[in-house]
Design a protein around this motif. Sequence first.
Motif, short mmCIF file in Angstrom:
data_model
loop_
_atom_site.label_atom_id
_atom_site.label_comp_id
_atom_site.label_asym_id
_atom_site.label_seq_id
_atom_site.Cartn_x
_atom_site.Cartn_y
_atom_site.Cartn_z
N ALA A 18 0.84 -1.21 0.00
CA ALA A 18 0.00 0.00 0.00
C ALA A 18 0.87 1.25 0.00
O ALA A 18 0.60 2.21 -0.74
CB ALA A 18 -0.93 -0.01 1.21
N LYS A 19 1.93 1.25 0.82
CA LYS A 19 2.83 2.41 0.87
C LYS A 19 3.51 2.66 -0.47
O LYS A 19 3.73 3.80 -0.87
CB LYS A 19 3.89 2.21 1.97
CG LYS A 19 3.35 2.48 3.36
CD LYS A 19 4.42 2.25 4.43
CE LYS A 19 3.81 2.40 5.82
NZ LYS A 19 4.57 1.68 6.85
N GLN A 20 3.82 1.57 -1.17
CA GLN A 20 4.46 1.72 -2.49
C GLN A 20 3.50 2.34 -3.50
O GLN A 20 3.90 3.15 -4.33
CB GLN A 20 5.00 0.38 -2.97
CG GLN A 20 6.18 -0.10 -2.12
CD GLN A 20 6.71 -1.46 -2.53
OE1 GLN A 20 6.12 -2.15 -3.36
NE2 GLN A 20 7.82 -1.85 -1.95
N PHE A 21 2.22 1.97 -3.42
CA PHE A 21 1.22 2.61 -4.29
C PHE A 21 1.04 4.08 -3.91
O PHE A 21 0.90 4.95 -4.76
CB PHE A 21 -0.12 1.88 -4.22
CG PHE A 21 -0.23 0.71 -5.15
CD1 PHE A 21 -0.50 0.90 -6.50
CD2 PHE A 21 -0.06 -0.58 -4.68
CE1 PHE A 21 -0.60 -0.18 -7.37
CE2 PHE A 21 -0.16 -1.68 -5.54
CZ PHE A 21 -0.42 -1.48 -6.89
N VAL A 183 4.52 -3.53 -8.34
CA VAL A 183 3.59 -2.43 -8.03
C VAL A 183 3.56 -1.43 -9.18
O VAL A 183 2.48 -1.02 -9.63
CB VAL A 183 3.98 -1.75 -6.69
CG1 VAL A 183 3.27 -0.40 -6.54
CG2 VAL A 183 3.66 -2.66 -5.51
N HIS A 184 4.74 -1.06 -9.68
CA HIS A 184 4.81 -0.09 -10.79
C HIS A 184 4.10 -0.64 -12.03
O HIS A 184 3.37 0.09 -12.70
CB HIS A 184 6.27 0.25 -11.11
CG HIS A 184 6.86 1.24 -10.16
ND1 HIS A 184 7.05 2.57 -10.48
CD2 HIS A 184 7.27 1.12 -8.88
CE1 HIS A 184 7.57 3.21 -9.44
NE2 HIS A 184 7.71 2.34 -8.46
N GLN A 185 4.30 -1.92 -12.31
CA GLN A 185 3.66 -2.54 -13.48
C GLN A 185 2.14 -2.58 -13.32
O GLN A 185 1.40 -2.23 -14.25
CB GLN A 185 4.20 -3.97 -13.69
CG GLN A 185 3.67 -4.65 -14.95
CD GLN A 185 3.97 -3.87 -16.23
OE1 GLN A 185 5.12 -3.54 -16.51
NE2 GLN A 185 2.93 -3.53 -16.99
N ILE A 186 1.66 -2.95 -12.15
CA ILE A 186 0.21 -3.01 -11.90
C ILE A 186 -0.40 -1.61 -11.99
O ILE A 186 -1.48 -1.44 -12.56
CB ILE A 186 -0.10 -3.70 -10.55
CG1 ILE A 186 0.23 -5.19 -10.67
CG2 ILE A 186 -1.55 -3.49 -10.13
CD1 ILE A 186 0.21 -5.95 -9.36
#
Length: 195
Positions: A18-21, A183-186
């Motif tokens: 979640a923090k990465q998003f 995360v970046h890809q999603i």
Amino acid sequence: MIVVGLTGGIGSGKTTVAKQFEELGVPIYIADKEAKSLMRTSKVVKRKLIELFGEKAYIDGHLNKSFIADTIFNNASYLKQMNAIIHPKVAQHFKKWIAKQNAAYVIKEVAILFENDSYKQCDYIITVTTPKTLRIQRLLERDDTTLEKIEAIMKNQWPDEKKMKHSHFVINNIDLEDTKRQVHQINRDILKKIQ
């Protein structure tokens, strides 16, 4: 507003994901955090929890977390009744929160997204998976808990395989850098889908 549900078993690393998003500018709603806040601040929730668990539910106005945890740990019916008190209130709060957001999509992080049917309010679902042994190791290092308590919680959650079948995206959270790449890809994939 597009709602992306983020879930995963206890210790899988949902909060890390979640923090990465959030670092990518995606607004994050953490349902567990809100549930805890409501248990502290909502008069209605407090009253209902005292009706359910008795006077020991709160000590000097403060939630008696260990008493409640032990009670629901020993009786799944209490867990179900407590969730029936808290989840509708969290859902109301989420509706108010989402109305204030200005983004392509938001993420709603819910540990029991499938188990409490809130996946039905999501446009897409991301499940975070981690091998069980690693999850247990993380939890024993992070929390003041026991293997018995961790396994009791895991028993009340859907297994990863079942969650994955109902998810649009799966993040294998073992290596932090690799998780960030996923995360970046999603994020790119979701933005492409909603354009």
